[in-house]
Write a protein that holds these residues in place. Structure first.
Motif, PDB file in Angstrom:
ATOM      1  N   ASP A  58       0.822  -1.213   0.000  1.00 49.48           N
ATOM      2  CA  ASP A  58       0.000   0.000   0.000  1.00 49.48           C
ATOM      3  C   ASP A  58       0.857   1.264   0.000  1.00 49.48           C
ATOM      4  O   ASP A  58       0.425   2.303  -0.508  1.00 49.48           O
ATOM      5  CB  ASP A  58      -0.903   0.020   1.241  1.00 49.48           C
ATOM      6  N   VAL A  59       2.052   1.186   0.556  1.00 48.38           N
ATOM      7  CA  VAL A  59       2.938   2.357   0.562  1.00 48.38           C
ATOM      8  C   VAL A  59       3.211   2.793  -0.872  1.00 48.38           C
ATOM      9  O   VAL A  59       3.175   3.989  -1.194  1.00 48.38           O
ATOM     10  CB  VAL A  59       4.256   2.059   1.312  1.00 48.38           C
ATOM     11  N   LEU A  61       1.333   2.269  -3.532  1.00 52.47           N
ATOM     12  CA  LEU A  61       0.124   2.849  -4.131  1.00 52.47           C
ATOM     13  C   LEU A  61      -0.091   4.281  -3.627  1.00 52.47           C
ATOM     14  O   LEU A  61      -0.442   5.178  -4.402  1.00 52.47           O
ATOM     15  CB  LEU A  61      -1.088   1.971  -3.810  1.00 52.47           C
ATOM     16  N   ASP A  62       0.116   4.479  -2.340  1.00 48.11           N
ATOM     17  CA  ASP A  62      -0.044   5.831  -1.791  1.00 48.11           C
ATOM     18  C   ASP A  62       1.003   6.792  -2.367  1.00 48.11           C
ATOM     19  O   ASP A  62       0.710   7.961  -2.604  1.00 48.11           O
ATOM     20  CB  ASP A  62       0.078   5.803  -0.256  1.00 48.11           C
ATOM     21  N   LEU A  63       2.229   6.294  -2.570  1.00 48.54           N
ATOM     22  CA  LEU A  63       3.267   7.139  -3.186  1.00 48.54           C
ATOM     23  C   LEU A  63       2.849   7.566  -4.587  1.00 48.54           C
ATOM     24  O   LEU A  63       2.989   8.729  -4.973  1.00 48.54           O
ATOM     25  CB  LEU A  63       4.600   6.388  -3.274  1.00 48.54           C
ATOM     26  N   ASP A  65      -0.173   7.820  -5.764  1.00 43.98           N
ATOM     27  CA  ASP A  65      -1.258   8.803  -5.639  1.00 43.98           C
ATOM     28  C   ASP A  65      -0.724  10.173  -5.235  1.00 43.98           C
ATOM     29  O   ASP A  65      -1.171  11.203  -5.757  1.00 43.98           O
ATOM     30  CB  ASP A  65      -2.269   8.349  -4.578  1.00 43.98           C
ATOM     31  N   ALA A  66       0.197  10.169  -4.275  1.00 44.59           N
ATOM     32  CA  ALA A  66       0.745  11.455  -3.811  1.00 44.59           C
ATOM     33  C   ALA A  66       1.431  12.191  -4.963  1.00 44.59           C
ATOM     34  O   ALA A  66       1.263  13.402  -5.132  1.00 44.59           O
ATOM     35  CB  ALA A  66       1.733  11.231  -2.661  1.00 44.59           C
ATOM     36  N   PHE A  67       2.171  11.434  -5.781  1.00 52.44           N
ATOM     37  CA  PHE A  67       2.856  12.062  -6.907  1.00 52.44           C
ATOM     38  C   PHE A  67       1.859  12.534  -7.977  1.00 52.44           C
ATOM     39  O   PHE A  67       2.113  13.543  -8.646  1.00 52.44           O
ATOM     40  CB  PHE A  67       3.909  11.117  -7.493  1.00 52.44           C
TER      41      PHE A  67
ATOM     42  N   ARG B  80      -4.005   4.717   2.242  1.00 49.96           N
ATOM     43  CA  ARG B  80      -4.255   3.299   2.490  1.00 49.96           C
ATOM     44  C   ARG B  80      -3.399   2.805   3.656  1.00 49.96           C
ATOM     45  O   ARG B  80      -3.821   2.020   4.471  1.00 49.96           O
ATOM     46  CB  ARG B  80      -3.868   2.470   1.263  1.00 49.96           C
ATOM     47  N   HIS B  81      -2.139   3.293   3.671  1.00 48.29           N
ATOM     48  CA  HIS B  81      -1.165   2.871   4.675  1.00 48.29           C
ATOM     49  C   HIS B  81      -1.223   3.860   5.837  1.00 48.29           C
ATOM     50  O   HIS B  81      -0.595   4.919   5.787  1.00 48.29           O
ATOM     51  CB  HIS B  81       0.234   2.861   4.022  1.00 48.29           C
ATOM     52  N   MET B  89       2.905   7.646   6.573  1.00 46.58           N
ATOM     53  CA  MET B  89       2.881   7.690   5.104  1.00 46.58           C
ATOM     54  C   MET B  89       3.421   9.027   4.612  1.00 46.58           C
ATOM     55  O   MET B  89       4.168   9.084   3.614  1.00 46.58           O
ATOM     56  CB  MET B  89       1.460   7.436   4.585  1.00 46.58           C
ATOM     57  N   ILE B  93       6.584   9.722   1.852  1.00 41.09           N
ATOM     58  CA  ILE B  93       6.544  10.636   0.689  1.00 41.09           C
ATOM     59  C   ILE B  93       7.668  11.673   0.804  1.00 41.09           C
ATOM     60  O   ILE B  93       8.396  11.942  -0.165  1.00 41.09           O
ATOM     61  CB  ILE B  93       5.173  11.346   0.600  1.00 41.09           C
TER      62      ILE B  93
END
Lengths: 140, 140, 140
Positions: A58-59, A61-63, A65-67, B80-81, B89, B93
């Motif tokens: 999930d880390v 996927l979140d990265l 999304d953040a980008f 998510r995380h 999270m 980032i």
């Protein structure tokens, strides 16, 4: 002490962070490096290299999304450079933010990554691509 | 020419940019490197390494604030995380944005940093942590 | 195998990404490096080094705009560190985001950049500046 250079190719299935630590470790092990320094350069301007958590996917996927939030996709209303599609200029910005080179010490025959670290090839375009990483190993 | 590898540990008191140039310079000096290349890899995914201004400490506070804006903390509504806390999270980032590795030439026995540059270990979690930096020195 | 260190100075005409690949290639060629590793460190905290597209110059303009959005200029209402002008603290943030060091393998006497990659010195201040890049070359 000796230097070894080479190229590794990776076929990314599409956007996201793709783990490459196993192939890097294998490449280093095959060159019998006990102590050394591995340098990687991703030879592209819309894919990058990063070191991140290797446990919870999930880390990653979140990265991603953040980008997407930091460098939104867009057409001519947002970018001068838009002819290669709405994901292209965003991919250039994301590549600058995450970087295209890495240097990792080698000790005891292994890459000295932390316990929770993995090396990732980050595809920033929406489609699959063949990506080349240039390698340099200083070894003894 | 020779290679030296090692690990330095740092106890961060909490969030922010913590100066590590003195300990790096001392480590290099103790190895009698006249000419060389020092490579650092922070072995974590929520703390990073950066080179920044060593004069006005406000620069470091503003950097920390800017990064809080670029990668806001958040729970399940944002990430998510989220099970390791609202800062975790965001710290991943921030670590990608600032990077975990540095390479610094050594000449005349000294790290060739600019007059206003210092090396910082940037703690991105809200609490204190023990952080390890892997070192590689090519020296002669 | 040998190490060579040096400094290259560049006069930036003002903000933006300024191509430096030709001078780097020339510097490496003059040192007769067939196989090696070139490491660059920009000795400043408001100018950075990046590898980006060398074809469409619009990419560089869009990158500069994107960074202006990620790290806006501002005075005391935005930054503690504002006495050097509204562009200074923004330049520090932009420098952290894009990085001050690069390592590029050398093979067959050439920097092994991708076909579409160029190396850029990125001036983040609004005025012209003299910028110094420290170089380290491992060569044989």
């Amino acid at each position: 002490m000796r230097q070894i250079t080479g190229i590794l190719s990776f076929d990314t299935p599409g956007p996201g962070l793709h783990p490459i630590t196993p192939r890097l470790s294998e490449w280093v092990a095959a060159r019998c490096a006990e102590t050394g320094l591995l340098t990687l350069l991703c030879q592209h301007t819309s894919a990058s290299l990063t070191v991140q958590e290797n446990a919870d996917p999930d880390v990653r996927l979140d990265l991603d999304d953040a980008f997407a939030g930091l460098a939104p996709q867009g057409g001519p209303e947002r970018y001068r450079h838009h002819l290669e599609g709405p994901d292209d200029m965003a991919a250039h910005i994301r590549t600058v933010l995450s970087g295209v080179h890495l240097s990792i010490p080698v000790a005891g025959g292994r890459l000295v990554l932390g316990a929770w670290q993995g090396v990732y090839l980050w595809e920033h375009r929406t489609g699959p691509h063949r990506r080349r990483i240039a390698l340099h190993l200083l070894a003894e």
